[in-house]
Every structure is written in C-alpha cells, then in structure tokens.
Design a protein around this motif. Structure first.
Motif, short mmCIF file in Angstrom:
data_model
loop_
_atom_site.label_atom_id
_atom_site.label_comp_id
_atom_site.label_asym_id
_atom_site.label_seq_id
_atom_site.Cartn_x
_atom_site.Cartn_y
_atom_site.Cartn_z
N ASP A 46 0.81 -1.22 0.00
CA ASP A 46 0.00 0.00 0.00
C ASP A 46 0.85 1.28 0.00
O ASP A 46 0.34 2.36 0.26
CB ASP A 46 -0.98 0.01 1.17
N ASP A 47 2.14 1.17 -0.30
CA ASP A 47 3.08 2.30 -0.39
C ASP A 47 3.07 3.17 0.87
O ASP A 47 3.16 4.40 0.79
CB ASP A 47 2.80 3.16 -1.62
N SER A 48 2.97 2.56 2.04
CA SER A 48 3.06 3.30 3.29
C SER A 48 4.34 2.90 4.00
O SER A 48 4.99 1.92 3.66
CB SER A 48 1.84 3.03 4.17
N SER A 49 4.71 3.69 5.01
CA SER A 49 5.95 3.45 5.74
C SER A 49 5.70 3.62 7.22
O SER A 49 4.75 4.27 7.63
CB SER A 49 7.03 4.43 5.29
N GLY A 50 6.59 3.07 8.01
CA GLY A 50 6.46 3.18 9.46
C GLY A 50 7.74 2.76 10.14
O GLY A 50 8.81 2.74 9.55
N VAL A 51 7.58 2.41 11.42
CA VAL A 51 8.71 1.97 12.22
C VAL A 51 8.37 0.63 12.86
O VAL A 51 7.20 0.29 13.03
CB VAL A 51 9.10 2.99 13.31
N GLU A 77 3.93 10.75 8.54
CA GLU A 77 4.96 11.70 8.13
C GLU A 77 5.99 11.06 7.20
O GLU A 77 6.71 11.75 6.50
CB GLU A 77 5.66 12.32 9.35
N LEU A 78 6.09 9.74 7.23
CA LEU A 78 7.00 9.01 6.34
C LEU A 78 6.23 8.63 5.08
O LEU A 78 5.13 8.09 5.16
CB LEU A 78 7.50 7.72 6.99
N VAL A 84 12.14 6.87 -3.21
CA VAL A 84 12.77 7.62 -2.14
C VAL A 84 11.84 7.65 -0.92
O VAL A 84 10.67 7.97 -1.03
CB VAL A 84 13.09 9.06 -2.59
N LEU A 85 12.39 7.31 0.25
CA LEU A 85 11.66 7.40 1.51
C LEU A 85 11.89 8.79 2.09
O LEU A 85 13.03 9.16 2.38
CB LEU A 85 12.13 6.32 2.49
N CYS A 96 15.39 10.06 3.70
CA CYS A 96 15.86 9.05 4.64
C CYS A 96 16.55 7.87 3.96
O CYS A 96 17.38 7.21 4.57
CB CYS A 96 14.70 8.53 5.48
N GLY A 97 16.20 7.57 2.72
CA GLY A 97 16.82 6.46 2.03
C GLY A 97 16.13 6.17 0.72
O GLY A 97 15.17 6.84 0.34
N THR A 98 16.64 5.18 0.00
CA THR A 98 16.06 4.78 -1.28
C THR A 98 15.79 3.29 -1.28
O THR A 98 16.51 2.51 -0.66
CB THR A 98 17.00 5.12 -2.45
N MET A 99 14.75 2.91 -2.00
CA MET A 99 14.41 1.51 -2.16
C MET A 99 15.24 0.94 -3.30
O MET A 99 15.41 1.58 -4.32
CB MET A 99 12.93 1.32 -2.45
N GLY A 100 15.73 -0.24 -3.11
CA GLY A 100 16.50 -0.93 -4.15
C GLY A 100 16.24 -2.42 -4.04
O GLY A 100 15.34 -2.86 -3.34
N VAL A 101 17.04 -3.18 -4.74
CA VAL A 101 16.93 -4.64 -4.68
C VAL A 101 18.29 -5.21 -4.34
O VAL A 101 19.33 -4.63 -4.68
CB VAL A 101 16.41 -5.24 -6.01
#
Length: 134
Positions: A46-51, A77-78, A84-85, A96-101
């Motif tokens: 769902d393209d969401s982020s958290g901790v 807020e994330l 890109v995060l 904060c960072g980038t998604m990769g493989v």
C-alpha cells in the motif's frame, strides 16, 4: 577560555537543528524486559511506511531460548515517493533512504542515507520510539 565557550555554543546550536518526532509508546507491562532493536518498515503493498521495534529476551537454564515481540506502527509523516523514503517534519522534507533490490536474490531493500534514524529508549520501563532527522 573564550575559544572553549565559542566552540561549546556552536556545538549546542548544531544539536538544536535536529528534529525529533515521537511515533510509538509501549507501556512497561506490554513491553516487558529485554533488548531493543529498531528499523524502518516499508509496506510495498500500500506504499506506506512506518517503524518497527523488536524486543528480545534471552532465557537461560538447561535449554536456553529467546523470545521476541515485534511492534509495528505506520507513520503518516513518512512517505515513499517513487523509490525515495521521505520524512516531512517541521515544514521540511528529509531524504531518509532509497528503495532498491539485493544483488543476489533481487529482494526489495531500503538503503538508508544516514539523515534519519529510529531511536528507542526506555523510560521507567516503558518504551518510547521516535524518529530523529538532521
């Protein structure tokens, strides 16, 4: 002496530039005892982020074992913009960072930039998790 006072005031002014947002509170009874480890959690469905915070406790005896509990919370807020995060805090956006493989199994992974960090600390037995950005 003047140089010490000037360098101390510069150090204090740089420390105040960091922004912090408290995202998760776990009471002492639920958290229990054990070591804390934290990480960013990216939910690709769902393209969401958290901790996420994991509490691990080792039990000894004749047959030692480890128990773990994981607590995850989505943080509005994330956000994941493309690959890109980003963290939106205090009117500014921090990368904060980038998604990769991964190179071997081609699994998604988050490559952190070092500008954001997830910090967990114990206060009177309770666990407080916050995100700190430069």
């Amino acid at each position: 002496m003047k140089a010490f006072i000037i360098s101390l005031s510069l150090l204090v002014s740089f420390a105040s530039m960091a922004s912090e947002i408290k995202v998760l509170d776990i009471d002492a009874k639920t958290a229990g005892k054990g070591s804390l480890s934290t990480k960013f959690a990216v939910f690709l469905e769902d393209d969401s982020s958290g901790v996420s915070v994991k509490i691990s406790k080792k039990h000894g005896g004749k047959n030692p074992y480890t128990t773990t509990r994981t607590f995850t919370k989505s943080v509005p807020e994330l956000s994941l913009k493309g690959k890109v995060l980003e963290l939106s805090i205090d009117g500014k956006t921090v990368d904060c960072g980038t998604m990769g493989v991964t190179s071997i199994l081609s699994r998604p992974t988050l490559k952190l930039s070092g500008k954001c960090d997830v910090v967990a600390k114990r206060v009177n037995g309770a666990v407080q998790v916050s995100i700190v950005a430069e």
